[in-house]
Design a protein around this motif. Structure first.
Motif, short mmCIF file in Angstrom:
data_model
loop_
_atom_site.label_atom_id
_atom_site.label_comp_id
_atom_site.label_asym_id
_atom_site.label_seq_id
_atom_site.Cartn_x
_atom_site.Cartn_y
_atom_site.Cartn_z
N MET A 1 0.77 -1.28 -0.02
CA MET A 1 0.00 -0.02 0.07
C MET A 1 1.07 1.27 0.01
SD MET A 1 -3.23 -1.13 0.00
CE MET A 1 -4.21 0.09 0.63
N ARG A 2 2.29 1.25 -0.17
CA ARG A 2 2.93 2.38 -0.27
C ARG A 2 3.52 2.69 -1.87
NH1 ARG A 2 7.02 2.05 4.77
NH2 ARG A 2 6.92 4.10 4.07
N TYR A 3 3.91 3.79 -1.93
CA TYR A 3 3.86 4.26 -3.27
C TYR A 3 5.42 5.15 -3.09
CZ TYR A 3 3.76 6.42 -7.86
OH TYR A 3 4.04 7.10 -9.08
N ALA A 4 6.25 4.58 -4.17
CA ALA A 4 7.72 5.21 -4.27
C ALA A 4 7.66 6.30 -5.54
CB ALA A 4 8.81 4.37 -4.37
N GLN A 121 -12.35 18.25 -4.02
CA GLN A 121 -11.40 17.76 -4.92
C GLN A 121 -10.45 16.53 -4.41
OE1 GLN A 121 -7.95 20.04 -6.34
NE2 GLN A 121 -7.74 21.24 -4.43
N ALA A 122 -9.79 15.74 -5.05
CA ALA A 122 -8.97 15.08 -4.35
C ALA A 122 -7.50 15.22 -4.99
CB ALA A 122 -9.36 13.62 -5.01
N ILE A 123 -6.68 15.02 -4.23
CA ILE A 123 -5.08 15.31 -4.42
C ILE A 123 -4.32 14.16 -4.00
CG2 ILE A 123 -3.21 17.26 -3.96
CD1 ILE A 123 -6.49 18.17 -2.35
N THR A 124 -3.61 13.73 -5.02
CA THR A 124 -2.53 12.61 -4.65
C THR A 124 -1.68 13.15 -3.57
OG1 THR A 124 -1.01 13.43 -6.39
CG2 THR A 124 -2.70 11.78 -6.99
N PHE A 125 -1.44 12.03 -2.56
CA PHE A 125 -0.45 12.53 -1.39
C PHE A 125 0.73 11.78 -1.80
CE2 PHE A 125 -0.35 12.41 3.42
CZ PHE A 125 0.49 13.30 3.65
N GLU A 126 1.46 12.60 -2.30
CA GLU A 126 2.75 12.15 -3.00
C GLU A 126 3.95 11.55 -1.84
OE1 GLU A 126 3.21 10.95 -6.01
OE2 GLU A 126 1.38 11.81 -6.65
N GLU A 127 4.04 10.12 -1.92
CA GLU A 127 5.11 9.69 -1.10
C GLU A 127 6.47 9.69 -1.85
OE1 GLU A 127 5.41 6.17 1.97
OE2 GLU A 127 5.24 5.41 0.00
N LEU A 128 7.41 10.60 -1.20
CA LEU A 128 8.62 11.00 -2.15
C LEU A 128 9.78 9.60 -2.23
CD1 LEU A 128 9.17 14.72 -1.27
CD2 LEU A 128 7.66 13.57 -3.22
N SER A 129 9.59 9.04 -1.37
CA SER A 129 10.48 7.87 -0.83
C SER A 129 9.88 6.89 -0.12
CB SER A 129 12.07 8.27 -0.55
OG SER A 129 11.93 8.50 0.94
N THR A 130 10.49 5.46 0.18
CA THR A 130 10.17 4.75 1.17
C THR A 130 11.07 4.64 2.27
OG1 THR A 130 11.57 3.13 0.01
CG2 THR A 130 9.21 3.32 -0.62
N GLY A 131 11.98 5.80 2.42
CA GLY A 131 12.78 5.92 3.64
C GLY A 131 13.04 7.45 3.56
N ASP A 132 14.29 7.98 3.67
CA ASP A 132 14.84 9.29 3.65
C ASP A 132 14.71 9.85 2.28
OD1 ASP A 132 15.30 8.79 6.49
OD2 ASP A 132 17.44 8.35 6.00
N TYR A 133 14.67 11.32 2.12
CA TYR A 133 14.54 11.80 1.00
C TYR A 133 15.27 13.25 0.98
CZ TYR A 133 12.91 13.49 -3.36
OH TYR A 133 12.75 14.13 -4.69
N THR A 134 16.01 13.56 0.06
CA THR A 134 16.74 14.94 -0.03
C THR A 134 16.23 15.41 -1.50
OG1 THR A 134 18.72 14.35 0.97
CG2 THR A 134 18.84 16.19 -0.33
N THR A 135 15.44 16.83 -1.14
CA THR A 135 14.79 17.30 -2.39
C THR A 135 15.75 17.69 -3.46
OG1 THR A 135 15.25 19.71 -1.58
CG2 THR A 135 13.24 18.26 -0.93
#
Length: 623
Positions: A1-4, A121-135
């Protein structure tokens, strides 16, 4: 259920602010199915396994406050405006490439309103990674267009290292248009609402947009506010009213030959309704009025930023970093009225830990925009926008960080600047709200139900939890009626993996189903997918008792059993016992908690046949 989320493919240039979310207008909701109108999936698509934020952007909150007087645009009832919930996507449908519906894993948890004067409205709740993330690039919200946009929503399970800016500046409710050519005398101070389409009588500028979705062109112009949208200026050469959010927008005053009260009235304060569970975009500023085509438009309010992470840090060296949802500032006018500033938007940070490098400081702000100034005396400057809201799930972070929600300043009414239109109301930084958590959800990693001997082993794990009050494991034989099996308290707030386990020591025969129901502190709940568990048959046509031996309730199962069946219980000497019983189709429940430990006989008379089964009652613990 998690999205990278494959960030680099969307953000090749670090200097350009990238929209990162997908957006969809929700036109109807039936249980857990969203019917979609327009959509924008340029930056991100709606897909199975992703989370979405469902948000009530506007609602029918004006009620009867549409009369041509000073109460025009007052709040009647806040309804569902600003509420939101988060759910997983389990299915999507498309007509070709066009999104038509989204199915959620559970009902939204908020009774959203879909009607002519509301926007969901519906907005995708973006998961930027499955762990740490640097922009790797700046991020921004898509500008609100009246149906979708205005919100930036991202999540990182671990540490989010901020090397770029996150912004929703000017992405909120839209500013009102200026009036260009009117020339009539005397000035007008008494009309609060005017049609925007009456040919030859366009005397007033347009109101800013707010939390009421206006579909009536007869209400678009005039100095009255539109909820948190600022009023448009009246003739002649007056300024627009500032947009409102946590605090009210400022009101404009002067116009040519008008000593007072021709300008737009500031948008309402919504601060009494603001929390982590309910947030608003900044109201748009009202337009300026003119007769020489040099008036200026009102401008947009700030949008909404939602960030969920285990930790937020900056790393130097850098000039600075920024998370902002500012209202815009209006352009200056000549010798006509000027437009008003938009209100600051809203920022919700569900983050337990912060660390800011002294060589890379952070600014977090949701400030109101300034009103435009005029360069000639006796004409009206635009008013300033109200401040927005910044909501922390923790105490307000300190150390190498600047946090502000300031009111926009009113524009000058003349040159030199001896007087100004009104600034946003209230004390600066009143919209900074600590220790307030909302519906950003738990992240459920797994849920399993496995038969082990005569019991069912139940296990689940969470990656993070926010405001999680409790779990209840539920059981069903038909996926319709659910029975609570075990209650487990939640961890409230956690950013580490937590493993849970429980036992069902009185499972049902044949196939049954288990699911996990999670409840937040605000009462909203979400259920997991159902997991089937199978125990073998006891023999074709047999009368089945489960559990046996039993202590409390006994489930009696037989295909011929219904509410008309003759079901009886006999003791060891053949006496018929009267027991509490709940009958259904194919099964019945007997309460044997009042019986002494021992051996009994259960008999079913049905279809001209008699079915018998021995039942053993044992002493319950503590009885």
């Amino acid at each position: 259920m998690r999205y990278a989320f494959l960030w680099a493919s969307l953000c090749p240039l670090a200097t350009i602010a990238q929209v990162v979310n997908g957006y969809a207008e929700v036109t109807a909701i039936s249980t857990n199915v969203l019917t979609i109108g327009t959509s924008n999936e340029t930056a991100a698509s709606f897909a199975v396994g992703k989370q979405v934020v469902i948000m009530q952007m506007q609602d029918n909150v004006i009620g009867a406050n549409t009369a041509n007087n000073s109460t025009f645009g007052d709040l009647s009832n806040i309804q569902r405006a600003g509420l939101y919930s988060v759910r997983f996507i389990t299915a999507v449908t498309r007509a070709g490439t066009v999104l038509t519906s989204v199915t959620l894993d559970a009902v939204p948890g908020v009774s959203f309103n879909c009607n002519a004067n509301a926007a969901v409205q519906a907005i995708t709740f973006e998961e930027l990674s499955t762990g740490d993330y640097t922009t790797v690039a700046n991020m921004s919200a898509l500008a609100w267009n009246g149906a979708l946009g205005g919100v930036l929503a991202i999540q990182v399970p671990g540490t989010l290292t901020l090397m770029h800016n996150i912004t929703a500046d000017g992405a909120g409710f839209r500013g009102g248009a200026r009036d260009r050519w009117t020339y009539t005398s005397p000035c007008n101070t008494t009309d609060y609402v005017w049609s925007g389409t009456a040919a030859g009588t366009e005397y007033f500028a347009t109101k800013g947009e707010g939390i009421y979705k206006n579909t009536n062109v007869a209400l678009t112009d005039g100095r009255g506010k539109m909820l948190n949208g600022g009023g448009g200026a009246n003739q002649i050469n007056a300024g627009g009213g500032g947009g409102g959010n946590f605090t009210a927008g400022g009101s404009a005053v002067l116009g040519w030959s008008c000593g007072a009260d021709a300008g737009g009235i500031g948008g309402l304060s919504l601060g009494a309704n603001v929390s982590a569970n309910r947030v608003f975009m900044g109201g748009g500023g009202g337009g300026g009025e003119g007769n020489d085509d040099v008036s200026t438009d009102g401008v947009n309010g700030g949008g909404i930023i939602l960030v969920k992470a285990g930790q937020l840090i900056t790393s130097g060296p850098c000039a600075s970093r920024r998370i902002s949802a500012d209202g815009l500032s209006a352009a200056n006018s000549g010798n006509d009225g000027a437009g008003a500033g938009g209100a600051g938007g809203s920022i919700v940070l569900s983050i337990p830990l912060y660390s800011f490098d002294p060589a890379c400081t952070l600014t977090i702000r949701a400030n109101g925009g300034a009103g435009g100034s005029v360069n000639s005396s006796t004409h009206g400057g635009g008013a300033g926008g109200g401040q927005g809201a910044i909501i922390f799930s923790t105490p307000v972070p300190t150390g190498n960080v600047s946090i502000s929600t300031t009111n926009g300043q009113g524009g000058c009414n003349e040159t030199p600047c001896i007087s100004r239109a009104g600034s946003g109301a209230g004390s600066n930084n009143g919209g900074i709200i600590p220790n307030n958590d909302g519906p950003l959800p738990i992240e459920l990693m797994r849920f399993t139900a496995v038969p082990v001997g005569a019991r069912v082993q139940l296990d689940w794990s969470t990656a993070t939890e926010t405001g999680n009050a409790s779990f209840v494991v539920q059981r069903s034989v038909d996926l319709q009626a659910w029975q609570d099996v075990v209650f487990i308290p939640g961890a409230m707030n956690s950013q580490v993996q937590i493993d849970y386990s429980a036992i069902d020591d009185q499972p049902l025969p044949h196939t049954s189903y288990y699911r996990l129901n999670q409840t937040d502190v605000d009462g909203t709940s979400t259920s997991s997918d159902a997991v089937p568990v199978y125990f073998g048959d006891l023999g074709a046509g047999a009368l089945e008792l489960f559990p046996n031996p039993a202590e409390h309730d006994v489930l009696v199962v037989h295909h011929a059993l219904d509410e008309r069946s003759d079901l009886r219980v006999f003791d060891a000497v053949g006496r018929t016992l009267s027991l509490p019983m709940l009958s259904g189709i194919g099964n019945a429940t007997l309460d044997v908690s009042g019986l002494l430990p021992g051996s009994y006989v259960v008999q079913l008379q049905a279809e001209g046949k008699r079915y018998v089964q021995r039942l053993v009652v044992r002493a319950a613990a503590g009885r």
